[in-house]
Structure formats: C-alpha cells, structure tokens
Scaffold this active site. Structure first.
Site, PDB file in Angstrom:
ATOM      1  N   GLY A 126      -6.531  -3.713  -0.484  1.00  0.00           N
ATOM      2  CA  GLY A 126      -5.753  -3.948  -1.699  1.00  0.00           C
ATOM      3  C   GLY A 126      -4.313  -4.331  -1.395  1.00  0.00           C
ATOM      4  N   CYS A 135       0.238   7.772  -0.837  1.00  0.00           N
ATOM      5  CA  CYS A 135       1.120   7.075   0.093  1.00  0.00           C
ATOM      6  C   CYS A 135       2.464   7.756   0.223  1.00  0.00           C
ATOM      7  CB  CYS A 135       1.333   5.644  -0.379  1.00  0.00           C
ATOM      8  SG  CYS A 135      -0.133   4.914  -1.083  1.00  0.00           S
ATOM      9  N   GLN A 189      -7.459   0.091  -9.152  1.00  0.00           N
ATOM     10  CA  GLN A 189      -7.985   1.320  -9.760  1.00  0.00           C
ATOM     11  C   GLN A 189      -9.070   1.053 -10.798  1.00  0.00           C
ATOM     12  OE1 GLN A 189      -7.510   4.617  -9.149  1.00  0.00           O
ATOM     13  NE2 GLN A 189      -6.192   4.176  -7.403  1.00  0.00           N
TER      14      GLN A 189
END
Ligand code: PLP
Length: 394
Positions: A71, A325, A179
């Site tokens: 992604g 993250c 998502q």
C-alpha cells in the site's frame, strides 16, 4: 493462552487457501514472467489470473492494475507519479489531515521538491467537507488525495461527492482504499476514482504486495525505472507468489464481503454500545455511522492508552493505540489531533479492529475485561486525583 486478536487494521492473518495458492510459485513454478519459454509463461499466467481477480474487487479492467510492493508503494507511486508527469500543467496537491503517513509524508516530500500542498481539515467526527476540497482547487491543482476509510478511527469519506468535484475541475483523484478494498464494495467508475491504492495484507493476503489502480488515460510517471514489467509502469521482476496470493485473497474477499461486513458491524456495534454503557468518561472516536464495519476506537479519560494495552495483553487481548506505524512514539496520533481531541484525551485511546476470526465470545471477553481494567487503572491514576481535587488535599 488463546489470543484474542483485535488488530486487523494493522494486519490480517493470511488465509490457508492463500498460502496454498502461493506455494507452487516459490519453487516448482519458479519461472520469470518475462521469459519466453513455457516456465516463464506459467508464471506469467499466474500473474494475469491474479490481475483479473484483483480487478474484479474494484470493478476495473485488468490492464488498469499495477502490482506494487504494498500500500505504501502504491500511495507513493500515485502522488509522485502524477506530480512528476504533469509538472508543466501545475504544482498543487490537495490532501487531508487524517491520511496515512504513506500519503502525508509523500506530500511533505513533494512540498520539499517545490510543489504546493494544501491539507484540508476534518470535522470532529473525522469527516472531510467536500466543499473544503472544492474551495482549495486552483488552476494549478494536479491531484486530490483522500482516503476511503481511516485506519485509526474508521471514518468513511464521501468519495463520490469529492469525485464529482475533481471531475468537474479536471484534476486527478487518488483514493487510499487500503482499509476498504476487500471489505466494502468498490466500483471505481461509480465512485469516480482515477487512482486507488490497496494492500494484500489488509485483506488476508501476504505482506509486501499491493496494487495501484490507474484509470486508462491517466498521465503518470513510473516510480521504479528499469524493465518493461507491469506495462512499463513498475519495473522489476514480479513478486509472483505474492501476486498469486493477492489474487486468491481478492477472490475470497469478494465472495465473503457482504456477510462478513454484516457480522462485524453487529459485533462492533455491540462492543461500542457495551463499553459506552459500562464505562464513565469514555468517548467514541470517529463517526458513529459512517465507519468501517470492524472499527471501534475509544478514548478513556485520566489514563494512558498504552497502559490499557498492556493490561489487555496480559489477558491475551491484542488491540492498538491507533496506527501501528507510530506506536513507538508517545506523541498522540495526528488523526486524533485532527479530530480536535485534546492531547490528554488522545493519549487514552485504544483501537479495536475486528476480523474474520473474531467471535461473539471474543466480544463478550473484551466487554467484561475492559471496564475492569479501566477501573483498576483509574484507581491508580494521578490524573483522576487531580480531577477530584485530591492533589490539593495532599
Ligand atoms: C496499512 C495501510 C497503508 C500501508 O500499506 P502497506 O501495505 O502496509 O505498505 C496505507 N494506507 C492505509 C490506510 C493503511 O491502513
């Protein structure tokens, strides 16, 4: 101890069927898709079949799919690719304050290269106002990038409305749909999207493989230069096993989507209603209705999200403070801050993201454990004492 995994927004376990679909391409069918011989053809066929399956998931044509290394790469490619290919037409990008770092940090990089970036705000529920986008568009605007649904608070954005605006203005529209792809129905034509990012490991596929949808006729530069793979859009020998796994995961996701979304909505509703009912001084972050079926993000006053996570983990419950993250730094997330949540409250946030293996019993377990943990932590919290004025008394 049996783990109750409620962090599907960070990553999902790979389905056994997916691992099985990948297996032959690690060893027995190891050919390079660019080779002319039959072993190359065999690998090339696997990539083509996967491309068709992934295309079906977002209702585009297989030729419009560029396989990427995930992604993040897809987001980088969309933004850098459109900006660099269209420099003579303009220099302006519009994005939102709650994007994933893969988009936000790429935009910051483009700003350092001399592009102008407008970051539009969101309201208290995390919604982008399409009118804000409209007002931000100038003659120099090349690209608008808005995520489909947010990875931390689950808010689903009014993509169709924004697309009408970008279409009319003649600017490209990129959507980070990492998502939602494989979880919600997506039709790129109906939604009016020009570029879309998706990632296999968020839909029960392997890590390190994703895709960028590029509408036919879109002017975009490659991110990686080299060979002619992926229609000269992404150089480098294809990750054949990963792509085959992505294809299988896409096929299963398309078949299971409706039922799974319904089941998870019921579960997350129950989790939200129970927690809001049982715990005092708790806030649901994000939008109550325009939200991902699997997302529940709460802020608990007077305590730290990380402490809650540690106590949950001790009972085998895996949740998150927000974005995986940024879990190493204790700064409150840029998403919660953008929603106008005060720093102290943002620090007490926990995200539960549900998925395929979440059961009704798992929800019961969390609904039982969470209020107990919150009560224990608050009893120890200096912040509670401060609120009650005990600090002065001491
Ligand atoms: C996970 C995620 C990404 C990054 O995808 P990777 O495949 O992990 O690089 C980008 N955007 C959103 C919204 C995500 O949730």
């Amino acid at each position: 101890m049996k783990h109750i995994y409620m962090d599907y927004a960070a990553t999902t376990p790979m389905l056994p069927e997916v691992a099985e679909a990948m297996q032959p391409y690690f060893s027995r069918r190891f050919g390079n898709p660019s080779s002319i011989h039959s072993m190359g053809q065999e690998a090339g066929d696997a990539v083509d079949q996967a491309r068709t399956k992934v295309a079906a998931l977002i209702a585009c044509r297989p030729e419009e799919v560029v396989f990427t290394g995930g992604g993040t790469e897809a987001d980088n490619h969309a933004i850098k690719g459109v900006c660099l290919a269209n420099r003579e037409k303009g220099n302006h990008i519009i994005t939102t304050a709650i994007e994933h770092h893969a988009v936000l940090n790429t935009c910051i990089y483009m700003k350092n290269l001399g592009f102008d970036v407008t970051v539009v705000p969101v309201d208290k529920q995390g919604m982008v106002d399409p009118d804000h986008i409209k007002k931000s568009i100038t003659a120099k605007t090349l690209l608008v990038s808005v995520m489909h649904a947010n990875n931390e608070v689950g808010v689903i954005q009014p993509i169709e409305e924004i697309a009408r605006i970008t279409r009319q203005a003649g600017v490209y529209f990129h959507v980070d749909a990492v998502q939602t792809t494989g979880h919600l129905p997506i039709d790129v034509d109906r939604l009016g999207i020009d570029l879309l990012s998706a990632s296999a490991h968020k839909l029960y596929g392997p890590k390190g493989v994703g895709m960028l949808y590029v509408r036919e006729g879109t002017s975009i530069a490659p991110l990686l230069h080299g060979g002619e793979q992926e229609n000269e859009r992404r150089a480098g020998t294809e990750n054949v096993p990963g792509i085959a796994g992505f294809g299988k995961a896409a096929e299963i996701a398309l078949a299971d989507m409706g039922e799974e979304a319904g089941r998870l909505t019921k579960y997350s509703d129950r989790l939200i209603d129970s927690v809001m009912g049982k715990v005092a001084d708790v806030y649901l972050n994000g939008h109550r209705t325009s939200r991902l079926p699997n997302n529940a993000n709460f802020s608990f006053d007077f305590i730290e999200g990380e402490s809650i996570l540690m106590y949950l983990d001790a009972e085998g419950i895996c949740a998150s403070t927000g974005s995986a993250c940024s879990s190493s730094n204790s700064e409150p997330s840029h998403v919660l801050t953008a929603l106008g949540i005060p720093v102290e409250r943002a620090r007490g946030s926990v995200r539960f993201s549900l998925g395929k293996w979440t059961s009704a019993e798992d929800i019961d377990k969390v609904v039982e454990a969470l209020p107990r943990i919150i009560e224990k932590l608050r009893a120890m919290s200096p912040l509670v004492k401060e609120k009650c004025g005990w600090i002065n008394y001491l």
